[in-house]
Design an enzyme around this catalytic site. Structure first.
Site, PDB file in Angstrom:
ATOM      1  N   TYR A  60      -2.722   1.063 -11.492  1.00  0.00           N
ATOM      2  CA  TYR A  60      -1.686   1.834 -11.591  1.00  0.00           C
ATOM      3  C   TYR A  60      -0.407   1.228 -11.207  1.00  0.00           C
ATOM      4  O   TYR A  60      -0.524  -0.085 -10.737  1.00  0.00           O
ATOM      5  CB  TYR A  60      -1.606   3.001 -10.472  1.00  0.00           C
ATOM      6  CG  TYR A  60      -1.798   2.716  -9.147  1.00  0.00           C
ATOM      7  CD1 TYR A  60      -3.363   2.500  -8.614  1.00  0.00           C
ATOM      8  CD2 TYR A  60      -0.933   2.221  -8.358  1.00  0.00           C
ATOM      9  CE1 TYR A  60      -3.411   2.133  -7.212  1.00  0.00           C
ATOM     10  CE2 TYR A  60      -1.085   1.919  -7.171  1.00  0.00           C
ATOM     11  CZ  TYR A  60      -2.306   1.836  -6.348  1.00  0.00           C
ATOM     12  OH  TYR A  60      -2.847   1.241  -5.248  1.00  0.00           O
ATOM     13  N   GLY A  90      -4.314   5.017 -12.665  1.00  0.00           N
ATOM     14  CA  GLY A  90      -5.385   5.323 -11.362  1.00  0.00           C
ATOM     15  C   GLY A  90      -4.636   5.866 -10.287  1.00  0.00           C
ATOM     16  O   GLY A  90      -5.071   6.095  -9.243  1.00  0.00           O
ATOM     17  N   LYS A  96     -13.872  -4.064   2.030  1.00  0.00           N
ATOM     18  CA  LYS A  96     -14.672  -2.722   1.961  1.00  0.00           C
ATOM     19  C   LYS A  96     -15.967  -3.124   2.060  1.00  0.00           C
ATOM     20  O   LYS A  96     -16.571  -2.299   2.653  1.00  0.00           O
ATOM     21  CB  LYS A  96     -14.323  -2.314   0.531  1.00  0.00           C
ATOM     22  CG  LYS A  96     -12.945  -1.554   0.527  1.00  0.00           C
ATOM     23  CD  LYS A  96     -12.952  -0.848  -1.006  1.00  0.00           C
ATOM     24  CE  LYS A  96     -11.350  -0.220  -1.361  1.00  0.00           C
ATOM     25  NZ  LYS A  96     -11.232   0.284  -2.522  1.00  0.00           N
ATOM     26  N   ARG A 139     -18.008  -8.560 -17.975  1.00  0.00           N
ATOM     27  CA  ARG A 139     -17.986  -9.989 -18.500  1.00  0.00           C
ATOM     28  C   ARG A 139     -19.259 -10.757 -18.050  1.00  0.00           C
ATOM     29  O   ARG A 139     -19.999 -11.553 -18.827  1.00  0.00           O
ATOM     30  CB  ARG A 139     -16.715 -10.595 -17.889  1.00  0.00           C
ATOM     31  CG  ARG A 139     -16.246 -11.856 -18.528  1.00  0.00           C
ATOM     32  CD  ARG A 139     -15.183 -12.299 -17.951  1.00  0.00           C
ATOM     33  NE  ARG A 139     -15.136 -12.210 -16.176  1.00  0.00           N
ATOM     34  CZ  ARG A 139     -13.852 -12.834 -15.683  1.00  0.00           C
ATOM     35  NH1 ARG A 139     -12.849 -12.941 -16.310  1.00  0.00           N
ATOM     36  NH2 ARG A 139     -13.836 -12.605 -14.244  1.00  0.00           N
ATOM     37  N   ASN A 156     -14.443   2.808   2.186  1.00  0.00           N
ATOM     38  CA  ASN A 156     -12.888   2.761   2.264  1.00  0.00           C
ATOM     39  C   ASN A 156     -12.390   3.584   3.408  1.00  0.00           C
ATOM     40  O   ASN A 156     -11.027   3.639   3.403  1.00  0.00           O
ATOM     41  CB  ASN A 156     -12.661   3.042   0.812  1.00  0.00           C
ATOM     42  CG  ASN A 156     -12.564   4.577   0.615  1.00  0.00           C
ATOM     43  OD1 ASN A 156     -13.336   5.135   1.109  1.00  0.00           O
ATOM     44  ND2 ASN A 156     -11.771   5.271  -0.390  1.00  0.00           N
ATOM     45  N   ALA A 199     -15.029  -1.603  -7.003  1.00  0.00           N
ATOM     46  CA  ALA A 199     -14.616  -0.227  -7.653  1.00  0.00           C
ATOM     47  C   ALA A 199     -15.668   0.326  -8.322  1.00  0.00           C
ATOM     48  O   ALA A 199     -15.982   1.671  -8.143  1.00  0.00           O
ATOM     49  CB  ALA A 199     -13.206  -0.432  -8.518  1.00  0.00           C
ATOM     50  N   SER A 259       0.846  -1.242   0.035  1.00  0.00           N
ATOM     51  CA  SER A 259      -0.088   0.275  -0.023  1.00  0.00           C
ATOM     52  C   SER A 259       1.115   1.392   0.028  1.00  0.00           C
ATOM     53  O   SER A 259       1.723   1.423   0.603  1.00  0.00           O
ATOM     54  CB  SER A 259      -0.974  -0.041   1.019  1.00  0.00           C
ATOM     55  OG  SER A 259      -1.754   1.188   1.270  1.00  0.00           O
ATOM     56  N   ALA A 313     -17.991  -4.398 -12.734  1.00  0.00           N
ATOM     57  CA  ALA A 313     -19.243  -4.485 -11.920  1.00  0.00           C
ATOM     58  C   ALA A 313     -18.945  -4.923 -10.481  1.00  0.00           C
ATOM     59  O   ALA A 313     -19.701  -5.643  -9.716  1.00  0.00           O
ATOM     60  CB  ALA A 313     -20.392  -5.174 -12.496  1.00  0.00           C
ATOM     61  N   ASP A 356     -13.788   6.659  -2.929  1.00  0.00           N
ATOM     62  CA  ASP A 356     -13.191   6.335  -4.136  1.00  0.00           C
ATOM     63  C   ASP A 356     -13.665   7.077  -5.357  1.00  0.00           C
ATOM     64  O   ASP A 356     -12.841   7.378  -6.157  1.00  0.00           O
ATOM     65  CB  ASP A 356     -13.538   4.720  -4.411  1.00  0.00           C
ATOM     66  CG  ASP A 356     -12.231   3.774  -3.780  1.00  0.00           C
ATOM     67  OD1 ASP A 356     -11.405   4.192  -3.439  1.00  0.00           O
ATOM     68  OD2 ASP A 356     -12.689   2.802  -3.417  1.00  0.00           O
TER      69      ASP A 356
HETATM   70  P1  NAP Z   1     -13.490  -6.924  -8.041  1.00  0.00           P
HETATM   71  O1  NAP Z   1     -14.495  -6.572  -6.996  1.00  0.00           O
HETATM   72  O2  NAP Z   1     -12.680  -8.202  -7.542  1.00  0.00           O
HETATM   73  O3  NAP Z   1     -14.213  -6.866  -9.610  1.00  0.00           O
HETATM   74  C1  NAP Z   1     -13.393  -7.153 -10.512  1.00  0.00           C
HETATM   75  C2  NAP Z   1     -14.286  -6.722 -11.821  1.00  0.00           C
HETATM   76  O4  NAP Z   1     -13.218  -7.061 -12.983  1.00  0.00           O
HETATM   77  C3  NAP Z   1     -15.230  -7.786 -12.183  1.00  0.00           C
HETATM   78  O5  NAP Z   1     -16.517  -6.774 -12.835  1.00  0.00           O
HETATM   79  C4  NAP Z   1     -14.688  -8.717 -13.011  1.00  0.00           C
HETATM   80  O6  NAP Z   1     -15.861  -9.124 -13.928  1.00  0.00           O
HETATM   81  C5  NAP Z   1     -13.822  -7.985 -13.830  1.00  0.00           C
HETATM   82  N1  NAP Z   1     -12.638  -8.805 -14.560  1.00  0.00           N
HETATM   83  C6  NAP Z   1     -11.995  -9.579 -13.860  1.00  0.00           C
HETATM   84  N2  NAP Z   1     -11.134 -10.118 -14.783  1.00  0.00           N
HETATM   85  C7  NAP Z   1     -11.656  -9.938 -16.006  1.00  0.00           C
HETATM   86  C8  NAP Z   1     -11.381 -10.328 -17.444  1.00  0.00           C
HETATM   87  N3  NAP Z   1     -10.344 -11.254 -17.537  1.00  0.00           N
HETATM   88  N4  NAP Z   1     -11.922  -9.555 -18.358  1.00  0.00           N
HETATM   89  C9  NAP Z   1     -13.098  -8.935 -18.018  1.00  0.00           C
HETATM   90  N5  NAP Z   1     -13.170  -8.549 -16.970  1.00  0.00           N
HETATM   91  C10 NAP Z   1     -12.690  -8.820 -15.737  1.00  0.00           C
HETATM   92  O7  NAP Z   1     -12.271  -5.499  -8.053  1.00  0.00           O
HETATM   93  P2  NAP Z   1     -12.484  -4.103  -7.646  1.00  0.00           P
HETATM   94  O8  NAP Z   1     -12.361  -3.761  -6.286  1.00  0.00           O
HETATM   95  O9  NAP Z   1     -13.864  -3.695  -8.527  1.00  0.00           O
HETATM   96  O10 NAP Z   1     -11.282  -3.448  -8.279  1.00  0.00           O
HETATM   97  C11 NAP Z   1     -10.871  -3.459  -9.783  1.00  0.00           C
HETATM   98  C12 NAP Z   1      -9.857  -2.848 -10.032  1.00  0.00           C
HETATM   99  O11 NAP Z   1      -9.787  -1.349  -9.652  1.00  0.00           O
HETATM  100  C13 NAP Z   1      -8.733  -3.482  -9.132  1.00  0.00           C
HETATM  101  O12 NAP Z   1      -7.599  -3.614 -10.114  1.00  0.00           O
HETATM  102  C14 NAP Z   1      -8.134  -2.325  -8.246  1.00  0.00           C
HETATM  103  O13 NAP Z   1      -6.716  -2.438  -8.007  1.00  0.00           O
HETATM  104  C15 NAP Z   1      -8.540  -1.013  -9.065  1.00  0.00           C
HETATM  105  N6  NAP Z   1      -8.869   0.114  -8.110  1.00  0.00           N
HETATM  106  C16 NAP Z   1      -8.153   1.123  -8.080  1.00  0.00           C
HETATM  107  C17 NAP Z   1      -8.376   2.338  -7.113  1.00  0.00           C
HETATM  108  C18 NAP Z   1      -7.296   3.320  -7.123  1.00  0.00           C
HETATM  109  O14 NAP Z   1      -7.527   4.143  -6.393  1.00  0.00           O
HETATM  110  N7  NAP Z   1      -6.724   3.542  -8.130  1.00  0.00           N
HETATM  111  C19 NAP Z   1      -9.488   2.172  -6.354  1.00  0.00           C
HETATM  112  C20 NAP Z   1     -10.121   0.885  -6.084  1.00  0.00           C
HETATM  113  C21 NAP Z   1      -9.733   0.112  -7.066  1.00  0.00           C
HETATM  114  P3  NAP Z   1     -16.808 -10.525 -13.550  1.00  0.00           P
HETATM  115  O15 NAP Z   1     -17.897  -9.778 -12.775  1.00  0.00           O
HETATM  116  O16 NAP Z   1     -17.161 -11.183 -14.693  1.00  0.00           O
HETATM  117  O17 NAP Z   1     -15.831 -11.596 -12.624  1.00  0.00           O
END
Ligand code: NAP
Length: 278
Positions: A222, A242, A66, A152, A87, A131, A15, A128, A102
């Site tokens: 990022y 990000g 979260k 997806r 968060n 995030a 982190s 979905a 966020d």
């Molecule tokens: P999550 O709850 O695990 O959701 C993951 C999402 O990615 C789901 O919609 C999933 O689709 C999709 N996915 C995973 N593999 C895929 C693939 N091969 N092809 C297409 N879709 C795919 O994760 P999250 O908490 O939402 O976080 C998502 C990303 O945002 C992470 O990488 C995280 O590091 C980043 N993030 C960044 C910040 C920032 O401050 N920059 C803040 C929050 C999150 P399915 O529903 O079909 O499984």
């Protein structure tokens, strides 16, 4: 006396939050200490209460806790309530208040740092998961002309859109969900990748024409150039990762805890980028 804060997650060693908040404390002269807490996967609640009972004033919550944090806190702000994810926790004595910063962080980065107009824009949001839930409220508040959520697993995108339609009370005609293959023949001004696909080196299945002229491609991941960023750059889009969102969501947490806004986020983003590059 120094006030104590921390980020709690599993894993948490990677982190950047301790670095970011140390910089905000230096900018503002606030007397805080900020640590990282690795909570056991089955011991989040105990770790939060131990921190609070030891005098801790607030926590940032990261993966995978979260939603558990949303269930645990006594009260929510509006964005956290909508997002079903927290968060940021602020402790007032034994009372815990949950926030979700966020979406505010993402909006500040896109709108203020990158100078991209969201109001009236055609926006595609991929993913979905947590995030996406976190950013939907602030994104809708900016009044994009059209907001499409593609995922997806279509069922999850449909549920998410129904959830936000219900929370907003009125039907938002400009908001819809769909699979990637419905994106043929349409383009967007802002394309946000809120999937974790980039971490696995995978590109969501986007057609090449998805970017309108001058479009912004925003990758929430990022620290690495993901296939989505490479693809968007090759298609002529403006590309952002990000890191700005990360710093801006932290700035909002800092403000919630301290009532003082960090003076500048741009030097903090630059500092993290320099560190990442080596
Ligand atoms: P999550 O709850 O695990 O959701 C993951 C999402 O990615 C789901 O919609 C999933 O689709 C999709 N996915 C995973 N593999 C895929 C693939 N091969 N092809 C297409 N879709 C795919 O994760 P999250 O908490 O939402 O976080 C998502 C990303 O945002 C992470 O990488 C995280 O590091 C980043 N993030 C960044 C910040 C920032 O401050 N920059 C803040 C929050 C999150 P399915 O529903 O079909 O499984």
């Amino acid at each position: 006396m120094t006030d104590r804060y921390a980020v709690i997650g599993h894993p948490v060693a990677h982190s950047k939050s301790p670095l970011i908040h140390a910089e905000f404390a230096r900018q503002t002269g606030e007397d805080i200490a900020y640590a990282a807490i690795l909570a056991p996967l089955d011991g989040f609640r105990e770790a939060v209460f131990a921190f609070r009972d030891g005098g801790g004033r607030g926590l940032n919550v990261t993966l995978p806790f979260k939603h558990e944090a949303w269930n645990l806190v006594d009260r929510h702000d509006d964005y956290a309530l909508d997002a079903t994810a927290v968060n940021t926790i602020k402790f007032e004595g034994r009372l815990s208040i949950g926030f979700n910063t966020d979406g505010i962080g993402l909006m500040r980065d896109i709108r203020d740092n990158l100078g991209c107009q969201i109001k009236g824009a055609k926006v595609l949001l991929m993913g979905a998961g947590g995030a996406t839930y976190g950013v939907m409220g602030p994104l809708l508040r900016e009044q994009p002309g059209r907001l499409v959520v593609a995922n997806r697993t279509l069922d999850k995108a449909t549920k998410l859109v129904e959830h936000f339609q219900a929370f907003q009370g009125t039907t938002i005609r400009s908001l819809s969900a769909g699979p990637y293959d419905m994106l043929e023949g349409v383009d967007f001004n802002i394309v946000i990748n809120a999937t974790s696909a980039g971490l696995a080196g995978i590109m969501p299945p986007l057609p090449r024409h998805i970017f309108a002229p001058g479009a912004l491609a925003y990758e929430m991941v990022y620290g690495t150039e993901t296939p989505f960023m490479k693809f968007a750059g090759d298609c002529g889009a403006r590309v952002a990762d990000g890191l700005g969102m990360l710093v801006e969501q932290a700035a909002e947490s800092f403000f919630i805890w301290r009532g003082v806004r960090p003076k500048e986020t741009a030097p903090v983003i630059s500092m993290l980028r320099r560190k990442a590059e080596g």
